[in-house]
Motif scaffolding. Structure first.
Motif, PDB file in Angstrom:
ATOM      1  N   LYS A  25       0.843  -1.192   0.000  1.00 17.59           N
ATOM      2  CA  LYS A  25       0.000   0.000   0.000  1.00 17.59           C
ATOM      3  C   LYS A  25       0.882   1.247   0.000  1.00 17.59           C
ATOM      4  O   LYS A  25       1.828   1.340   0.783  1.00 17.59           O
ATOM      5  N   LEU A  26       0.602   2.138  -0.920  1.00 14.81           N
ATOM      6  CA  LEU A  26       1.364   3.381  -0.983  1.00 14.81           C
ATOM      7  C   LEU A  26       0.567   4.442  -0.228  1.00 14.81           C
ATOM      8  O   LEU A  26      -0.548   4.781  -0.617  1.00 14.81           O
ATOM      9  N   GLU A  27       1.143   4.945   0.870  1.00 11.44           N
ATOM     10  CA  GLU A  27       0.441   5.929   1.685  1.00 11.44           C
ATOM     11  C   GLU A  27       0.791   7.338   1.221  1.00 11.44           C
ATOM     12  O   GLU A  27       1.940   7.617   0.899  1.00 11.44           O
ATOM     13  N   LYS A  28      -0.197   8.190   1.241  1.00 11.92           N
ATOM     14  CA  LYS A  28       0.006   9.621   0.996  1.00 11.92           C
ATOM     15  C   LYS A  28       0.907   9.899  -0.214  1.00 11.92           C
ATOM     16  O   LYS A  28       1.965  10.516  -0.097  1.00 11.92           O
ATOM     17  N   VAL A  29       0.493   9.390  -1.380  1.00 14.59           N
ATOM     18  CA  VAL A  29       1.314   9.576  -2.588  1.00 14.59           C
ATOM     19  C   VAL A  29       1.134  10.972  -3.176  1.00 14.59           C
ATOM     20  O   VAL A  29       1.988  11.481  -3.886  1.00 14.59           O
ATOM     21  N   ALA A  30       0.015  11.584  -2.899  1.00 12.74           N
ATOM     22  CA  ALA A  30      -0.242  12.919  -3.439  1.00 12.74           C
ATOM     23  C   ALA A  30      -1.359  13.532  -2.620  1.00 12.74           C
ATOM     24  O   ALA A  30      -2.080  12.817  -1.912  1.00 12.74           O
ATOM     25  N   CYS A  31      -1.497  14.833  -2.674  1.00 14.27           N
ATOM     26  CA  CYS A  31      -2.659  15.424  -2.017  1.00 14.27           C
ATOM     27  C   CYS A  31      -3.568  16.007  -3.098  1.00 14.27           C
ATOM     28  O   CYS A  31      -3.130  16.276  -4.219  1.00 14.27           O
ATOM     29  N   LEU A  32      -4.800  16.147  -2.738  1.00 13.32           N
ATOM     30  CA  LEU A  32      -5.801  16.569  -3.718  1.00 13.32           C
ATOM     31  C   LEU A  32      -5.426  17.865  -4.429  1.00 13.32           C
ATOM     32  O   LEU A  32      -5.697  18.029  -5.611  1.00 13.32           O
ATOM     33  N   GLU A  33      -4.785  18.791  -3.702  1.00 19.96           N
ATOM     34  CA  GLU A  33      -4.452  20.087  -4.308  1.00 19.96           C
ATOM     35  C   GLU A  33      -3.489  19.921  -5.496  1.00 19.96           C
ATOM     36  O   GLU A  33      -3.500  20.719  -6.415  1.00 19.96           O
ATOM     37  N   GLU A  34      -2.641  18.883  -5.413  1.00 25.79           N
ATOM     38  CA  GLU A  34      -1.665  18.656  -6.487  1.00 25.79           C
ATOM     39  C   GLU A  34      -2.330  18.206  -7.774  1.00 25.79           C
ATOM     40  O   GLU A  34      -1.789  18.378  -8.862  1.00 25.79           O
ATOM     41  N   LEU A  35      -3.473  17.550  -7.627  1.00 23.62           N
ATOM     42  CA  LEU A  35      -4.110  16.939  -8.779  1.00 23.62           C
ATOM     43  C   LEU A  35      -5.030  17.944  -9.455  1.00 23.62           C
ATOM     44  O   LEU A  35      -6.027  18.349  -8.880  1.00 23.62           O
ATOM     45  N   SER A  36      -4.654  18.322 -10.668  1.00 23.69           N
ATOM     46  CA  SER A  36      -5.596  19.166 -11.395  1.00 23.69           C
ATOM     47  C   SER A  36      -6.496  18.235 -12.193  1.00 23.69           C
ATOM     48  O   SER A  36      -6.117  17.110 -12.529  1.00 23.69           O
ATOM     49  N   ASP A  37      -7.678  18.717 -12.477  1.00 21.85           N
ATOM     50  CA  ASP A  37      -8.694  17.866 -13.070  1.00 21.85           C
ATOM     51  C   ASP A  37      -8.216  17.203 -14.359  1.00 21.85           C
ATOM     52  O   ASP A  37      -7.750  17.867 -15.284  1.00 21.85           O
ATOM     53  N   ARG A  38      -8.326  15.885 -14.406  1.00 20.49           N
ATOM     54  CA  ARG A  38      -8.063  15.063 -15.595  1.00 20.49           C
ATOM     55  C   ARG A  38      -6.609  15.057 -16.050  1.00 20.49           C
ATOM     56  O   ARG A  38      -6.293  14.567 -17.121  1.00 20.49           O
ATOM     57  N   LYS A  39      -5.685  15.612 -15.269  1.00 22.80           N
ATOM     58  CA  LYS A  39      -4.251  15.541 -15.609  1.00 22.80           C
ATOM     59  C   LYS A  39      -3.660  14.316 -14.927  1.00 22.80           C
ATOM     60  O   LYS A  39      -3.833  14.137 -13.729  1.00 22.80           O
ATOM     61  N   LEU A  40      -2.939  13.517 -15.719  1.00 24.06           N
ATOM     62  CA  LEU A  40      -2.367  12.304 -15.150  1.00 24.06           C
ATOM     63  C   LEU A  40      -1.120  12.618 -14.330  1.00 24.06           C
ATOM     64  O   LEU A  40      -0.297  13.439 -14.737  1.00 24.06           O
ATOM     65  N   LEU A  41      -0.997  11.966 -13.174  1.00 22.52           N
ATOM     66  CA  LEU A  41       0.213  12.095 -12.364  1.00 22.52           C
ATOM     67  C   LEU A  41       0.866  10.723 -12.326  1.00 22.52           C
ATOM     68  O   LEU A  41       0.231   9.731 -11.954  1.00 22.52           O
ATOM     69  N   ARG A  42       2.124  10.666 -12.776  1.00 18.42           N
ATOM     70  CA  ARG A  42       2.808   9.374 -12.823  1.00 18.42           C
ATOM     71  C   ARG A  42       3.563   9.137 -11.521  1.00 18.42           C
ATOM     72  O   ARG A  42       4.276  10.028 -11.054  1.00 18.42           O
ATOM     73  N   LEU A  43       3.407   7.948 -10.961  1.00 21.35           N
ATOM     74  CA  LEU A  43       4.135   7.572  -9.749  1.00 21.35           C
ATOM     75  C   LEU A  43       5.005   6.379 -10.093  1.00 21.35           C
ATOM     76  O   LEU A  43       4.506   5.337 -10.502  1.00 21.35           O
ATOM     77  N   LYS A  44       6.308   6.578  -9.965  1.00 25.02           N
ATOM     78  CA  LYS A  44       7.211   5.492 -10.337  1.00 25.02           C
ATOM     79  C   LYS A  44       8.169   5.268  -9.171  1.00 25.02           C
ATOM     80  O   LYS A  44       8.665   6.227  -8.588  1.00 25.02           O
ATOM     81  N   GLY A  45       8.375   4.034  -8.841  1.00 28.35           N
ATOM     82  CA  GLY A  45       9.292   3.728  -7.759  1.00 28.35           C
ATOM     83  C   GLY A  45       9.710   2.286  -7.868  1.00 28.35           C
ATOM     84  O   GLY A  45       9.375   1.620  -8.850  1.00 28.35           O
ATOM     85  N   PRO A  46      10.453   1.781  -6.877  1.00 31.12           N
ATOM     86  CA  PRO A  46      10.905   0.386  -6.959  1.00 31.12           C
ATOM     87  C   PRO A  46       9.719  -0.561  -6.961  1.00 31.12           C
ATOM     88  O   PRO A  46       8.971  -0.620  -5.994  1.00 31.12           O
ATOM     89  N   GLY A  47       9.514  -1.256  -8.064  1.00 30.93           N
ATOM     90  CA  GLY A  47       8.458  -2.252  -8.118  1.00 30.93           C
ATOM     91  C   GLY A  47       7.118  -1.735  -8.561  1.00 30.93           C
ATOM     92  O   GLY A  47       6.171  -2.499  -8.689  1.00 30.93           O
ATOM     93  N   TYR A  48       7.004  -0.468  -8.798  1.00 31.12           N
ATOM     94  CA  TYR A  48       5.694   0.000  -9.287  1.00 31.12           C
ATOM     95  C   TYR A  48       5.849   1.161 -10.262  1.00 31.12           C
ATOM     96  O   TYR A  48       6.846   1.890 -10.231  1.00 31.12           O
ATOM     97  N   ASP A  49       4.885   1.296 -11.133  1.00 27.81           N
ATOM     98  CA  ASP A  49       4.811   2.397 -12.087  1.00 27.81           C
ATOM     99  C   ASP A  49       3.320   2.572 -12.355  1.00 27.81           C
ATOM    100  O   ASP A  49       2.686   1.716 -12.950  1.00 27.81           O
TER     101      ASP A  49
END
Lengths: 449, 65, 121
Positions: C2-26
């Motif tokens: 489980k990835l905790e607190k990967v982003a906060c709502l303010e960071e996410l603008s409507d319909r814009k994709l946010l990529r999260l990449k790290g060891p073992g996940y993309d």
């Protein structure tokens, strides 16, 4: 070969429900005045409204892939301009004649669809891409008629590009390459034309029949369009029916119509009896068995049966035909139409041709049949265009639909295979011009406006 | 990472197959293709990069993200 | 995982994709119709990356072959325009994304192996 006139197909009828249709019983050319008087060029919807209407209509491409048009248009529209629209009327499938008929006899319905597309995606140039000389002349005349009439306001420039009639010329990357001044040969994807097409700009390459449907959708609305045909692929579609039938020609039917009804319109099987099978999608879709007569003519329904509807060309094979002979002849066609760009296509289609001819000649052993199947698997999805997939489809459909017939041909000479099938499996006179030819030699181009 | 072999450029040298047989394969006519639709496991990445460098026709490319 | 607190709502603008990449996940997360969706950054058709794709409502359109997926269930809405066996395209791998009271997004990756060849053909 540029400038050759191809055969003009006769019309054999239509099974549709009410409303405007693409086919009209006519031998002459519909003029601008005539088209306008019948309600043409009065499109109520323009710009983004066209996309919305198209999305509701659920129109799917009629060039072979049956991809939903609205999604493709959206992909072009959201990329930065300038953008281009290409009317692709180069039907490389030798058994298809629908796009040629439309441009020759009803050029304005196609042009109106192209204008609607240009307005929807914000394109400033329209290219009409065609191999048939009379169709090109008719398109040029249509562009001139439009230019002469000022009541329509400013319209995008319309150019006509003529190319030699070859199998690979209709591939969308060939289209882009020829428009940019090169030979009409496929290029490696990506980029796809919707990303980077003519002159490096996002380009919508759309089949001529598809754009004719668009003209009717902007005129009469999506609801009217959806009034015919199945739910997943609504509307009507044009079929070119040829081969061993009494009245070969063009048919317009609602999607989902049974092949049996279309065959009845075409006067039934020549010589009577049950058909030996059908070559589908021109040559690309493979050969289907007699059971196909009871299947609905609709992309998805046929796909689940392993049959490709392609551009809607159906060749009826009479009782006396041997499907192995037909497959070998189609295999030979694909080998000859290879553009010699990709090694795997040159060798792979030649190997398939050789193996099919061995089977036809009674010289095959069981290992050869397995080898044939392996060849089909090896060429599928390789190369710059889908020609190798066409060769693979023929092999795989033959083995899947006619296992008994194939087994009978192993090590045994089939007398029916001796009969030539060239009368129902026509060839193309032109072969692809391989790279290196000067563009001026491969095409002529006329610009208007 | 994902790679593709450009069928137009490939002339069948077979270098990629020699360098990295776990990703590239050779068909009956000597032309190369990437197996599993070009998907490369992280462990194979260094040898795949070597194969890309080794191809005399520069026919192998990494599919951009 | 489980990835905790990967982003906060303010960071996410409507319909814009946010990529999260790290060891073992993309993966990608996106806010659309006031709901946060998370999905593997891998198109089930060819395995291509999805982070340049377009989102309208709950429909994701892959930028490569224009296949469309439903972000809620991952199901295929439109098969891709070309490629091998387009009809065999499987569903998009989607994950549960939660937004807590403070507007932080957490993503539950479950047991799914993100790398590896997977069923591409």
């Amino acid at each position: 070969m540029t400038g050759a006139a191809l055969a003009d197909p006769p019309l054999v009828g239509a099974i549709t429900v009410g409303g405007e249709r693409l086919l009209q019983q006519r031998c002459d050319r519909e003029s601008f005045a005539e088209y306008r008087a019948a309600g043409g060029y009065r499109n109520a919807v323009r710009g983004a409204g066209v996309l919305r209407e198209l999305s509701v209509a659920g129109l799917r491409g009629r060039g072979g892939a049956a991809f939903p048009t609205a999604i493709k248009w959206q992909a072009v529209a959201e990329r930065p301009g300038p953008r281009h629209v290409v009317v692709n009327a180069e039907e490389g499938e030798p058994a298809s004649a629908k796009d040629r008929w439309l441009l020759r006899h009803r050029p304005h319905i196609v042009v109106e669809g192209a204008l609607a597309a240009a307005s929807a995606i914000g394109a400033d140039t329209i290219w009409i891409y065609v191999a048939d000389r009379p169709a090109a002349e008719s398109a040029r005349e249509a562009a001139a008629e439009l230019r002469a009439d000022t009541s329509l306001g400013p319209i995008p420039r319309i150019n006509v590009v003529e190319v030699p009639h070859t199998y690979v010329a209709g591939e969308e990357t060939s289209v882009v390459r020829a428009i940019d001044g090169g030979p009409a040969l496929p290029t490696t994807k990506p980029p796809r034309p919707f990303e980077r097409g003519a002159a490096g700009s996002p380009t919508l390459v759309q089949n001529a029949e598809t754009l004719a449907h668009v003209a009717l959708i902007v005129r009469s609305g999506a609801k009217q369009f959806r009034g015919a045909g199945s739910n997943t692929a609504p509307g009507t579609l044009l079929l070119t029916i040829s081969g061993d039938c009494i009245r070969p020609g063009l048919v317009e039917v609602a999607t989902g119509t049974r092949l049996r009804e279309v065959l009845a319109l075409a006067g039934g099987v020549r010589g009577g009896g049950a058909p030996a099978g059908f070559a589908f999608g021109g040559y690309f879709g493979g050969i289907a068995g007699p059971r196909t007569v009871d299947l609905p003519i609709e992309h998805d329904a046929l796909r689940t049966e392993g049959i490709g509807l392609g551009c809607g060309a159906v060749i009826v094979l009479g009782t006396h035909r041997c499907v192995v002979a037909v497959a070998a002849t189609i295999g030979k066609f694909f080998a000859a139409q290879s553009a010699h760009q990709c090694g795997v296509c040159v060798r792979g289609t030649a190997a398939i041709q050789g193996a099919l001819e061995r089977l036809r000649g009674g010289r095959a052993d069981p290992a050869n049949v397995e080898q044939l199947q392996r060849f089909a698997g090896l060429v599928r999805g390789r190369g710059a265009c889908a020609l190798p997939d066409g060769a693979a489809n023929v092999v795989e459909s033959l083995i899947r639909e006619f296992p008994g017939t194939v087994a009978d041909h192993v090590g045994r000479v089939c007398l029916r295979c001796r009969l030539p099938v060239d009368d129902v499996i026509p060839n193309l006179a032109a072969r692809p011009v391989t790279s290196g030819a000067r563009p001026e030699e491969t095409r002529s181009r006329e610009e208007s406006q | 990472m994902r790679v593709q072999v450009d069928a137009v450029k490939c002339v069948g040298n077979g270098t990629c197959y020699e360098v990295c047989p776990s990703v590239f394969a050779i068909d009956d006519w000597g032309y190369a293709y990437a197996e599993a639709d070009g998907q490369v496991l992280p462990d194979d990445e260094p040898t795949v990069r070597e194969a890309i460098q080794a191809c005399p026709e520069m026919a192998i490319s990494i599919v951009p993200d | 995982m489980k990835l905790e607190k990967v982003a906060c709502l303010e960071e996410l603008s409507d319909r814009k994709l946010l990529r999260l990449k790290g060891p073992g996940y993309d993966l990608c997360i996106v806010l659309t119709d006031n709901k946060v969706h998370a999905f593997a950054n891998r198109c089930p058709h060819t395995g291509a990356r999805l982070h340049a794709s377009r989102v309208r409502h709950n429909v994701l359109t892959c930028s490569h072959h224009l296949a469309q997926f439903d972000l809620c269930s991952g199901s295929v809405l439109t098969f891709p325009m070309e490629g091998l066996d387009v009809e065999k395209t499987g569903p998009l791998v989607v994950f549960d994304a939660e937004v807590d009271a403070d507007g932080w997004v957490s993503v539950d990756l479950g047991e799914i192996e993100l790398y590896g060849r997977g069923p591409v053909r």
